[in-house]
Design an enzyme around this catalytic site. Structure first.
Site, PDB file in Angstrom:
ATOM      1  N   SER A 253      46.372  41.146  36.515  1.00 14.32           N
ATOM      2  CA  SER A 253      45.867  39.902  35.933  1.00 14.32           C
ATOM      3  C   SER A 253      46.479  38.716  36.663  1.00 14.32           C
ATOM      4  O   SER A 253      47.286  38.882  37.587  1.00 14.32           O
ATOM      5  CB  SER A 253      46.211  39.819  34.445  1.00 14.32           C
ATOM      6  OG  SER A 253      47.621  39.710  34.264  1.00 14.32           O
ATOM      7  N   LYS A 254      46.105  37.520  36.233  1.00 18.04           N
ATOM      8  CA  LYS A 254      46.556  36.303  36.910  1.00 18.04           C
ATOM      9  C   LYS A 254      48.072  36.146  36.881  1.00 18.04           C
ATOM     10  O   LYS A 254      48.645  35.471  37.739  1.00 18.04           O
ATOM     11  CB  LYS A 254      45.889  35.081  36.283  1.00 18.04           C
ATOM     12  CG  LYS A 254      44.395  34.993  36.570  1.00 18.04           C
ATOM     13  CD  LYS A 254      43.783  33.738  35.965  1.00 18.04           C
ATOM     14  CE  LYS A 254      42.288  33.661  36.278  1.00 18.04           C
ATOM     15  NZ  LYS A 254      41.669  32.457  35.674  1.00 18.04           N
TER      16      LYS A 254
END
Length: 485
Positions: A253-254
């Site tokens: 994820s980010k």
């Protein structure tokens, strides 16, 4: 490694089917790559399908971002792109076929009613599944209510007993109890298809032989298998590839850094390096060794295509290692001749609004010199500017460390020595500097470090004397004299 792919009579047809609700992310790019490699390995066809029926979240900008990402990776497709938003009639016709075959029914429950029942089921400790109450409505009664204009969704009638199974090329036999599969929606009451319906209708219509996608889709597969059987269609070969995790073993994820493919382009990653790196996330080429006996990791596109097979896909999740990607990138930069790097570097120059002022021959010579020290393509537009133009900045920290005391004055005098020589080679430039240092009673390193800063703007660089040859006598003389405070 021999290809353990189940053989089919028809030519291989695969698809990459992204949803344009975001840019092309790493997981999607790896799925696209595996489909591309399999299609090219088998001489098959890769279809690009844009699953854009989420009208609120889909956008043309995201579609273009997906196409740009695929083109950057060199993943060309053979058919498409096809847009699901333009194929709604197909989905309605497919839903009607399932109804006519007795495997679907009209559901008149409202959104509010469904939410209330789910909440009640959860509170009672039951799975929040649809209770199938509209399934009990007689077909004639349901048709009458629909004809009268009553709003209704279309649900698939999942068999109430037994199980649904399929053979997966990666995970083997996968089986789900039908009691765990709710009567899922095919068409919403507004006529928009759900993912479950549209993906099956398209895959059948496009004559796909293999479905290669992320393992997070395994739970969707029994619903699709049921539709294939209801429609009397032959099942494709399913191959679910492992997920990509961050270094902490959670879903990428980010918070782990960049996740979109274009972000890595902007970070100065060579596309072939990224493609090579991605190919080894969840797939192994078999017992392929380097000359030193270690497992090979660097593969050309042609080699990847030749070696790829579904049998090489791992069941275990892959871990995205940014340090490993950086290693791949430096290896590719070092291996590329200047002619191949030039278009990539020119794009970096354009982004940085930088224009080189040296000849093509001089630029190529400088690139060859700098390749071993480049971490990424951006270095050629930022840290290495001094090799391509006289407009560059000196690193303040390097200047503070190496341009102390009377070093600038000594460099000006050294400049005059270089202006007077008739032979300008690595050997001669080194001899001049070391002779000058000895004459002044200095360590040669004092002059080498100072000259490196004023010639390149950096405290570190390739061999100073190789740098001098790359810059040329006239430029060296001018910079050693001109960079005085």
């Amino acid at each position: 490694m021999p290809d353990s792919t189940p053989s089919l009579e028809k030519p291989v047809r695969v698809r990459f089917a992204p949803s344009p609700t975001g840019y092309l992310h790493v997981g999607g790019a790896r799925t696209a790559l595996f489909n591309w490699l399999f299609a090219r390995h088998t001489g098959g066809t890769l279809i690009l399908r844009i699953e854009d029926t989420d009208f609120e979240r889909s956008s043309e900008e995201m579609v273009e971002g997906i196409l740009v990402g695929m083109r950057w990776l060199g993943l060309n497709w053979d058919e498409g792109p096809f847009y699901q938003s333009k194929r709604l009639d197909l989905y309605k016709a497919t839903a009607q076929k399932i109804i006519d075959a007795g495997h679907a029914y009209a559901c008149f429950c409202t959104k509010e009613e469904l939410e209330q029942r789910r909440a009640q089921a959860t509170a009672a400790g039951r799975p929040p599944m649809y209770d199938r109450r509209c399934r009990k409505i007689a077909k004639e009664e349901a048709e009458r209510r629909v004809a009268a204009g009553e709003s209704a969704a279309i649900r698939f009638a999942v068999p109430e007993g037994g199980s649904t199974s399929f053979d997966d090329a990666v995970f083997g036999k996968v089986e789900f109890a039908n009691a765990e599969i709710e009567d899922f929606v095919l068409l919403r009451s507004d006529g928009i298809p759900t993912y479950h319906l549209s993906v099956v209708a398209d895959d059948i219509d496009m004559r796909l032989t293999h479905i290669i996608r992320g393992a997070d889709h395994i739970s969707n597969t029994p619903k699709q298998v049921l539709q294939y059987r209801a429609l009397g269609a032959k099942l494709p070969v399913f191959a679910h590839v492992p997920l990509i995790l961050g270094p902490d073993k959670t879903r990428l994820s980010k918070r782990h850094g960049a996740t979109s493919v274009i972000s890595y382009k902007q970070l100065g990653i060579v596309p072939e390096a990224f493609r090579n790196f991605l190919s080894l996330l969840g797939w192994t080429p078999g017992n392929v060794k380097d000359a030193d006996g270690k497992d090979r990791e660097i593969f050309s596109s042609d080699e990847l295509v030749k070696l790829f097979s579904l049998g090489g896909i791992s069941k275990s999740n892959a871990v995205f290692d940014n340090d490993k990607l950086a290693w791949f990138n430096t290896e590719y930069i070092r291996a590329y001749p200047a002619e191949l790097l030039m278009p990539l570097i020119e794009e970096e120059w354009k982004q940085a609004e930088f224009t080189p002022t040296r000849s093509e021959t001089e630029i190529h010579q400088a690139i060859e010199l700098l390749k071993p020290r480049a971490r990424n393509l951006k270095d050629f537009a930022i840290a290495f500017r001094a090799y391509f133009s006289d407009e560059f900045e000196i690193d303040p920290a390097a200047a503070a460390k190496f341009l102390t005391s009377d070093v600038p004055v000594l460099l000006k005098e050294l400049s005059a020595r270089y202006a007077a020589v008739t032979e300008f080679t690595e050997a001669s430039t080194e001899a001049v500097l070391r002779g000058f240092a000895e004459e002044k009673g200095l360590k040669a390193g004092v002059l080498i470090n100072g000259a490196r800063v004023v010639l390149t703007g950096q405290g570190v660089a390739p061999s100073l004397f190789a740098v001098m040859i790359a810059l040329g006598q006239q430029r060296v003389v001018a910079r050693l004299a001109a960079k005085l405070a």
